[in-house]
Design a protein around this motif. Structure first.
Motif, mmCIF file in Angstrom:
data_model
loop_
_atom_site.group_PDB
_atom_site.id
_atom_site.type_symbol
_atom_site.label_atom_id
_atom_site.label_comp_id
_atom_site.label_asym_id
_atom_site.label_seq_id
_atom_site.Cartn_x
_atom_site.Cartn_y
_atom_site.Cartn_z
ATOM 1 N N LEU A 160 44.476 34.082 37.190
ATOM 2 C CA LEU A 160 43.398 34.992 36.795
ATOM 3 C C LEU A 160 43.743 35.700 35.487
ATOM 4 O O LEU A 160 42.877 35.872 34.617
ATOM 5 C CB LEU A 160 43.131 36.015 37.900
ATOM 6 C CG LEU A 160 42.556 35.457 39.197
ATOM 7 C CD1 LEU A 160 42.452 36.555 40.241
ATOM 8 C CD2 LEU A 160 41.191 34.819 38.969
ATOM 9 N N ASN A 161 45.004 36.102 35.338
ATOM 10 C CA ASN A 161 45.429 36.725 34.084
ATOM 11 C C ASN A 161 45.263 35.751 32.920
ATOM 12 O O ASN A 161 44.857 36.147 31.815
ATOM 13 C CB ASN A 161 46.885 37.180 34.180
ATOM 14 C CG ASN A 161 47.048 38.418 35.044
ATOM 15 O OD1 ASN A 161 46.105 39.184 35.220
ATOM 16 N ND2 ASN A 161 48.236 38.611 35.572
ATOM 17 N N ARG A 164 41.648 35.648 31.822
ATOM 18 C CA ARG A 164 41.308 36.849 31.037
ATOM 19 C C ARG A 164 41.845 36.732 29.606
ATOM 20 O O ARG A 164 41.161 37.084 28.641
ATOM 21 C CB ARG A 164 41.880 38.096 31.713
ATOM 22 C CG ARG A 164 41.040 38.632 32.864
ATOM 23 C CD ARG A 164 41.763 39.719 33.628
ATOM 24 N NE ARG A 164 42.214 40.800 32.784
ATOM 25 C CZ ARG A 164 41.643 42.015 32.732
ATOM 26 N NH1 ARG A 164 40.556 42.260 33.453
ATOM 27 N NH2 ARG A 164 42.144 42.966 31.984
ATOM 28 N N GLU A 165 43.077 36.254 29.485
ATOM 29 C CA GLU A 165 43.691 36.109 28.164
ATOM 30 C C GLU A 165 42.938 35.088 27.311
ATOM 31 O O GLU A 165 42.699 35.308 26.117
ATOM 32 C CB GLU A 165 45.156 35.699 28.317
ATOM 33 C CG GLU A 165 46.037 36.791 28.921
ATOM 34 C CD GLU A 165 47.361 36.248 29.415
ATOM 35 O OE1 GLU A 165 47.631 35.042 29.176
ATOM 36 O OE2 GLU A 165 48.116 37.005 30.057
ATOM 37 N N ARG A 167 39.830 34.126 27.630
ATOM 38 C CA ARG A 167 38.511 34.672 27.280
ATOM 39 C C ARG A 167 38.638 35.580 26.059
ATOM 40 O O ARG A 167 37.837 35.514 25.110
ATOM 41 C CB ARG A 167 37.942 35.424 28.474
ATOM 42 C CG ARG A 167 36.646 36.190 28.201
ATOM 43 C CD ARG A 167 36.956 37.582 27.681
ATOM 44 N NE ARG A 167 35.781 38.324 27.325
ATOM 45 C CZ ARG A 167 35.178 39.157 28.144
ATOM 46 N NH1 ARG A 167 35.641 39.319 29.367
ATOM 47 N NH2 ARG A 167 34.133 39.839 27.752
ATOM 48 N N SER A 168 39.658 36.429 26.062
ATOM 49 C CA SER A 168 39.853 37.360 24.958
ATOM 50 C C SER A 168 40.237 36.629 23.669
ATOM 51 O O SER A 168 39.715 36.925 22.591
ATOM 52 C CB SER A 168 40.939 38.372 25.328
ATOM 53 O OG SER A 168 41.202 39.235 24.259
ATOM 54 N N TYR A 186 37.522 41.795 38.229
ATOM 55 C CA TYR A 186 38.701 41.721 37.368
ATOM 56 C C TYR A 186 38.473 40.819 36.161
ATOM 57 O O TYR A 186 38.966 41.100 35.068
ATOM 58 C CB TYR A 186 39.890 41.208 38.184
ATOM 59 C CG TYR A 186 41.197 41.186 37.427
ATOM 60 C CD1 TYR A 186 41.796 42.371 37.008
ATOM 61 C CD2 TYR A 186 41.819 39.986 37.125
ATOM 62 C CE1 TYR A 186 42.990 42.350 36.316
ATOM 63 C CE2 TYR A 186 43.017 39.956 36.428
ATOM 64 C CZ TYR A 186 43.599 41.146 36.024
ATOM 65 O OH TYR A 186 44.784 41.114 35.327
ATOM 66 N N VAL A 187 37.706 39.753 36.352
ATOM 67 C CA VAL A 187 37.584 38.726 35.317
ATOM 68 C C VAL A 187 36.289 38.831 34.517
ATOM 69 O O VAL A 187 36.273 38.506 33.325
ATOM 70 C CB VAL A 187 37.687 37.319 35.956
ATOM 71 C CG1 VAL A 187 37.449 36.230 34.922
ATOM 72 C CG2 VAL A 187 39.047 37.134 36.626
ATOM 73 N N CYS A 188 35.214 39.301 35.146
ATOM 74 C CA CYS A 188 33.870 39.109 34.582
ATOM 75 C C CYS A 188 33.276 40.360 33.944
ATOM 76 O O CYS A 188 33.624 41.487 34.282
ATOM 77 C CB CYS A 188 32.927 38.614 35.677
ATOM 78 S SG CYS A 188 33.477 37.085 36.461
ATOM 79 N N ASP A 189 32.306 40.126 33.040
ATOM 80 C CA ASP A 189 31.498 41.190 32.441
ATOM 81 C C ASP A 189 30.244 41.460 33.270
ATOM 82 O O ASP A 189 29.794 42.602 33.389
ATOM 83 C CB ASP A 189 31.035 40.792 31.037
ATOM 84 C CG ASP A 189 32.175 40.357 30.155
ATOM 85 O OD1 ASP A 189 33.029 41.192 29.840
ATOM 86 O OD2 ASP A 189 32.210 39.168 29.794
#
Length: 230
Positions: A160-161, A164-165, A167-168, A186-189
């Motif tokens: 999951l981390n 996120r990374e 995506r950023s 944790y992951v989504c907008d």
């Protein structure tokens, strides 16, 4: 990406019923619901893997990649990691080795893993390879279908981390499918809640979790330890 009035039928059974949803460019939208809610079927329609009625626009044909739930069945055991990733690579042949190394490093695996086979990898490592293979095609939309549910709890967080990374770093547009609202938060907008093939509510993730409008969403929240909507 715009999903407009999409319906998926299997004979007389309607798996997805007139769903409309916008996935904003550069954002991650969570699609959440219990097993059988239609969320994975909708994802397969977006990926072009399931026939549907309605319209899916805002993406070029063939520019959607999907990461599947089970890392043990999604990789060909007879193909090396490098060959599996190379299937989707969109660079000249002479540049492929460097591109494969770049993609492996992008998912926090050594470039030397290109010569390994799936049987030599853990579940978490296989799923990272699956992510690298999906990214190789430089998709406009990435679909992640319950990508941690088949993994040991000890490695779910690291995957999951990673998402996120990525995506950023890459500005990915992603449809992230899960039954767990804590993971989605944790992951989504944004988040869209499905049940029995229908879309019940959608919106920014903090708004939907902070003030759910539908009783089913409140029930999903109540089922997640320490995730409250107070």
């Amino acid at each position: 990406m715009n999903i407009s009035n999409v319906t998926v039928r299997f004979g007389s059974f309607t798996a997805v019923d007139d769903v409309s949803l916008t996935v904003a460019e550069g954002h991650v939208t969570g699609l959440v619901g219990e097993s059988g809610s239609g969320k994975s079927t909708l994802a397969r329609a977006v990926a072009g893997l399931t026939p549907y009625e309605g319209t899916i626009s805002g993406i070029a044909r063939g520019r959607v990649q999907m990461i599947f739930q089970d890392p043990y069945s999604s990789l060909n055991p007879r193909m090396s990691v490098g060959d599996a990733i190379a299937e989707g690579v969109r660079v000249p042949r002479k540049e492929r080795s460097a591109e494969i190394a770049r993609l492996l490093e992008l998912v926090s695996l050594p470039a030397s893993y290109a010569t390994k086979y799936p049987s030599e990898l853990s579940g978490g490592q296989r799923q990272r390879v699956a992510v690298a293979r999906a990214l190789a095609a430089r998709p406009e939309v990435l679909i992640a279908d319950e990508i941690t549910s088949a993994l040991d709890v000890s490695v779910q967080g690291s995957v999951l981390n990673l998402m996120r990374e990525l995506r950023s770093e890459l500005g990915l547009t992603m449809l992230f499918i899960s039954h767990n609202l804590a993971v989605v938060r944790y992951v989504c907008d944004a988040v869209a809640v499905m049940r029995h093939g229908r879309l019940l509510e959608s919106g920014p993730v903090d708004e939907v979790i902070g003030a759910p409008q539908h009783p089913y969403t409140r029930a999903l929240l109540d089922a997640v330890p320490r995730l409250t909507h107070a």
